[in-house]
Design an enzyme around this catalytic site. Structure first.
Site, PDB file in Angstrom:
ATOM      1  N   LYS A 175     -10.570  -3.368  10.889  1.00  0.00           N
ATOM      2  CA  LYS A 175      -9.427  -2.778  11.607  1.00  0.00           C
ATOM      3  C   LYS A 175      -9.319  -3.334  13.027  1.00  0.00           C
ATOM      4  CE  LYS A 175      -7.850  -0.181   8.317  1.00  0.00           C
ATOM      5  NZ  LYS A 175      -6.513  -0.428   7.764  1.00  0.00           N
ATOM      6  N   ASP A 178      -1.965  -6.887  -6.334  1.00  0.00           N
ATOM      7  CA  ASP A 178      -3.351  -6.688  -5.887  1.00  0.00           C
ATOM      8  C   ASP A 178      -3.554  -7.624  -4.698  1.00  0.00           C
ATOM      9  OD1 ASP A 178      -6.039  -6.619  -5.387  1.00  0.00           O
ATOM     10  OD2 ASP A 178      -6.642  -6.713  -7.487  1.00  0.00           O
ATOM     11  N   VAL A 179      -3.690  -7.047  -3.511  1.00  0.00           N
ATOM     12  CA  VAL A 179      -3.773  -7.885  -2.305  1.00  0.00           C
ATOM     13  C   VAL A 179      -5.088  -8.649  -2.211  1.00  0.00           C
ATOM     14  CG1 VAL A 179      -2.159  -6.479  -0.958  1.00  0.00           C
ATOM     15  CG2 VAL A 179      -4.625  -5.998  -0.837  1.00  0.00           C
ATOM     16  N   SER A 233      -6.596   1.360  12.613  1.00  0.00           N
ATOM     17  CA  SER A 233      -7.277   2.656  12.620  1.00  0.00           C
ATOM     18  C   SER A 233      -7.898   2.885  13.995  1.00  0.00           C
ATOM     19  CB  SER A 233      -8.388   2.653  11.564  1.00  0.00           C
ATOM     20  OG  SER A 233      -9.312   3.707  11.792  1.00  0.00           O
ATOM     21  N   TYR A 290     -15.545  -1.473   7.921  1.00  0.00           N
ATOM     22  CA  TYR A 290     -14.178  -0.932   8.063  1.00  0.00           C
ATOM     23  C   TYR A 290     -13.711  -1.115   9.509  1.00  0.00           C
ATOM     24  CZ  TYR A 290     -10.375   2.493   7.951  1.00  0.00           C
ATOM     25  OH  TYR A 290      -9.142   3.105   8.036  1.00  0.00           O
ATOM     26  N   ALA A 291     -14.573  -0.739  10.464  1.00  0.00           N
ATOM     27  CA  ALA A 291     -14.203  -0.856  11.886  1.00  0.00           C
ATOM     28  C   ALA A 291     -13.933  -2.314  12.243  1.00  0.00           C
ATOM     29  CB  ALA A 291     -15.323  -0.296  12.766  1.00  0.00           C
ATOM     30  N   ALA A 292     -14.771  -3.215  11.751  1.00  0.00           N
ATOM     31  CA  ALA A 292     -14.563  -4.644  12.047  1.00  0.00           C
ATOM     32  C   ALA A 292     -13.236  -5.117  11.460  1.00  0.00           C
ATOM     33  CB  ALA A 292     -15.720  -5.460  11.485  1.00  0.00           C
ATOM     34  N   GLY A 332       0.841  -1.205   0.000  1.00  0.00           N
ATOM     35  CA  GLY A 332       0.000   0.000   0.000  1.00  0.00           C
ATOM     36  C   GLY A 332       0.867   1.242   0.000  1.00  0.00           C
TER      37      GLY A 332
HETATM   38  N1  LIG Z   1      -6.381   8.450   5.921  1.00  0.00           N
HETATM   39  C1  LIG Z   1      -6.808   8.313   7.171  1.00  0.00           C
HETATM   40  O1  LIG Z   1      -7.362   9.255   7.789  1.00  0.00           O
HETATM   41  C2  LIG Z   1      -6.593   7.004   7.881  1.00  0.00           C
HETATM   42  C3  LIG Z   1      -6.907   6.923   9.239  1.00  0.00           C
HETATM   43  C4  LIG Z   1      -6.711   5.717   9.907  1.00  0.00           C
HETATM   44  C5  LIG Z   1      -6.209   4.614   9.229  1.00  0.00           C
HETATM   45  N2  LIG Z   1      -5.934   4.716   7.917  1.00  0.00           N
HETATM   46  C6  LIG Z   1      -5.416   3.505   7.241  1.00  0.00           C
HETATM   47  O2  LIG Z   1      -4.134   3.783   6.725  1.00  0.00           O
HETATM   48  C7  LIG Z   1      -3.920   3.014   5.539  1.00  0.00           C
HETATM   49  C8  LIG Z   1      -3.517   3.947   4.408  1.00  0.00           C
HETATM   50  O3  LIG Z   1      -4.540   4.920   4.251  1.00  0.00           O
HETATM   51  P1  LIG Z   1      -4.378   6.151   3.229  1.00  0.00           P
HETATM   52  O4  LIG Z   1      -5.113   7.292   3.771  1.00  0.00           O
HETATM   53  O5  LIG Z   1      -2.942   6.307   2.858  1.00  0.00           O
HETATM   54  O6  LIG Z   1      -5.214   5.576   2.006  1.00  0.00           O
HETATM   55  P2  LIG Z   1      -5.019   5.794   0.451  1.00  0.00           P
HETATM   56  O7  LIG Z   1      -4.286   7.042   0.163  1.00  0.00           O
HETATM   57  O8  LIG Z   1      -6.355   5.582  -0.157  1.00  0.00           O
HETATM   58  O9  LIG Z   1      -4.072   4.552   0.076  1.00  0.00           O
HETATM   59  C9  LIG Z   1      -4.526   3.252   0.115  1.00  0.00           C
HETATM   60  C10 LIG Z   1      -3.394   2.328  -0.310  1.00  0.00           C
HETATM   61  O10 LIG Z   1      -3.887   0.977  -0.314  1.00  0.00           O
HETATM   62  C11 LIG Z   1      -3.576   0.403  -1.567  1.00  0.00           C
HETATM   63  N3  LIG Z   1      -4.565  -0.592  -1.928  1.00  0.00           N
HETATM   64  C12 LIG Z   1      -5.919  -0.500  -1.864  1.00  0.00           C
HETATM   65  N4  LIG Z   1      -6.479  -1.613  -2.371  1.00  0.00           N
HETATM   66  C13 LIG Z   1      -5.445  -2.423  -2.746  1.00  0.00           C
HETATM   67  C14 LIG Z   1      -5.365  -3.693  -3.343  1.00  0.00           C
HETATM   68  N5  LIG Z   1      -6.470  -4.400  -3.660  1.00  0.00           N
HETATM   69  N6  LIG Z   1      -4.141  -4.213  -3.601  1.00  0.00           N
HETATM   70  C15 LIG Z   1      -3.024  -3.520  -3.288  1.00  0.00           C
HETATM   71  N7  LIG Z   1      -3.034  -2.319  -2.718  1.00  0.00           N
HETATM   72  C16 LIG Z   1      -4.228  -1.771  -2.459  1.00  0.00           C
HETATM   73  C17 LIG Z   1      -3.583   1.569  -2.548  1.00  0.00           C
HETATM   74  O11 LIG Z   1      -2.800   1.281  -3.683  1.00  0.00           O
HETATM   75  P3  LIG Z   1      -3.392   0.980  -5.151  1.00  0.00           P
HETATM   76  O12 LIG Z   1      -4.717   1.675  -5.277  1.00  0.00           O
HETATM   77  O13 LIG Z   1      -2.337   1.442  -6.058  1.00  0.00           O
HETATM   78  O14 LIG Z   1      -3.510  -0.499  -5.195  1.00  0.00           O
HETATM   79  C18 LIG Z   1      -2.874   2.622  -1.708  1.00  0.00           C
HETATM   80  O15 LIG Z   1      -1.485   2.417  -1.776  1.00  0.00           O
HETATM   81  C19 LIG Z   1      -5.220   2.262   5.285  1.00  0.00           C
HETATM   82  O16 LIG Z   1      -5.107   0.963   5.806  1.00  0.00           O
HETATM   83  C20 LIG Z   1      -6.245   3.059   6.069  1.00  0.00           C
HETATM   84  O17 LIG Z   1      -7.334   2.260   6.457  1.00  0.00           O
HETATM   85  C21 LIG Z   1      -6.099   5.872   7.227  1.00  0.00           C
END
Ligand SMILES: NC(=O)c1ccc[n+]([C@@H]2O[C@H](COP(=O)([O-])OP(=O)(O)OC[C@H]3O[C@@H](n4cnc5c(N)ncnc54)[C@H](OP(=O)(O)O)[C@@H]3O)[C@@H](O)[C@H]2O)c1
Length: 255
Positions: A168, A73-74, A151, A164-166, A14
């Site tokens: 995480k 693709d995970v 999260s 999503y909560a479940a 990711g």
């Molecule tokens: N942003 C927030 O406020 C926040 C808060 C708490 C926790 N988080 C957690 O932090 C993590 C990163 O969040 P973010 O804000 O950086 O999100 P983001 O900008 O949307 O990035 C999501 C990442 O996940 C990858 N991804 C999604 N589906 C995928 C798949 N099927 N295969 C491989 N890669 C995949 C995307 O890459 P590709 O699309 O290129 O595959 C991207 O690199 C997530 O787990 C999110 O739940 C975020």
């Protein structure tokens, strides 16, 4: 600052996301050699190549000598196994790693009763099952560590975020149990629980929802992606950090 990550091989799943990119930059700036994975990594590679600090030329272990970019693709379980274990194409295999960071994730914005079954499956597969499979198949070296990005919502309810909560919360439970099993291999396992971060996930919220969250957050602001990356560096470098469930939420979890 001493580069305690110098020469360490770190795989970030990711890596193209806001948080993943920030973690990649921070780890590279501390001298780590990176393997960056996601679906869109080929498109992102040129900009990473411009921005990432080059790894040191000599490394203490069998780490690659330059950053690598692997499309993954995970949601394809066989690909996760093959990519980490090198079952099909050794050049496209992650190989032994010192640090594994699971940061791929997707969110949910619908009330549970209105969430299509396919979306429920997709959120669980991406956020929870993929984290488990990466931890299972990655060849994390003794004295290495795993960081699973969970999260705040693992601990705190939110409307429109049931699945999503479940997913995480599952990551937190998984991390705790895995920590015990990995002790035999001297591998530390930690979870990082960001609150709201300056990202599309935050920007997509309605203004009144944002206002409510800000009011409920003792620090009255959201985190920068760099602050999340800083916490990941802490978990990777502090050798006593194990089974940490690190809230990085500006105090929102207290309210
Ligand atoms: N942003 C927030 O406020 C926040 C808060 C708490 C926790 N988080 C957690 O932090 C993590 C990163 O969040 P973010 O804000 O950086 O999100 P983001 O900008 O949307 O990035 C999501 C990442 O996940 C990858 N991804 C999604 N589906 C995928 C798949 N099927 N295969 C491989 N890669 C995949 C995307 O890459 P590709 O699309 O290129 O595959 C991207 O690199 C997530 O787990 C999110 O739940 C975020």
């Amino acid at each position: 600052m001493a580069l305690s990550l110098a020469g360490k091989h770190c795989a970030i799943v990711g890596a193209t996301g806001i948080i993943g990119t920030s973690i990649a930059k921070a780890f590279a700036s501390h001298g780590a050699v990176l393997t960056l994975l996601s679906r869109s990594i080929p498109e992102a590679q040129p900009s990473f190549e411009k921005e990432l600090r080059k790894p040191p030329t000599s490394t203490a272990n069998k780490a690659p000598t330059s950053h690598r970019y692997i499309k993954l693709d995970v949601r394809q379980p066989d690909n996760v196994a093959a990519t980490f274990r090198g079952l099909e194409n050794k050049d496209q295999a992650v190989g032994p790693v010192d640090i594994l960071i699971n940061c791929a994730g997707i969110s949910q914005t619908t009330l549970f009763k209105r969430t299509p079954d396919e979306e429920i499956r997709s959120v669980l597969d991406t956020n929870l099952l993929a984290t488990m499979l990466a931890c299972k198949h990655a060849k994390v070296q003794p004295n290495g560590c795993i960081i699973n990005v969970s999260s705040l919502m693992a601990l705190k309810g939110a409307v429109g975020a049931t699945v999503y909560a479940a997913s995480k919360a599952g990551v937190v439970g998984f991390t705790r149990a895995l920590c015990l099993e990995m002790s035999a291999r001297s591998i530390r396992v930690n979870a990082l629980l960001p609150g709201w971060v300056d990202s599309p996930m935050w920007n997509n919220l309605k203004p009144d929802v944002k206002k409510e969250y800000l009011q409920a957050t003792p620090l009255k602001r959201i985190a920068s992606p760099e602050e999340v990356a800083d916490a990941a560096v802490f978990l990777a470098t502090n050798q006593f950090a194990n089974n940490c469930v690190l809230n990085l939420d500006g105090g929102l979890s207290a309210s």
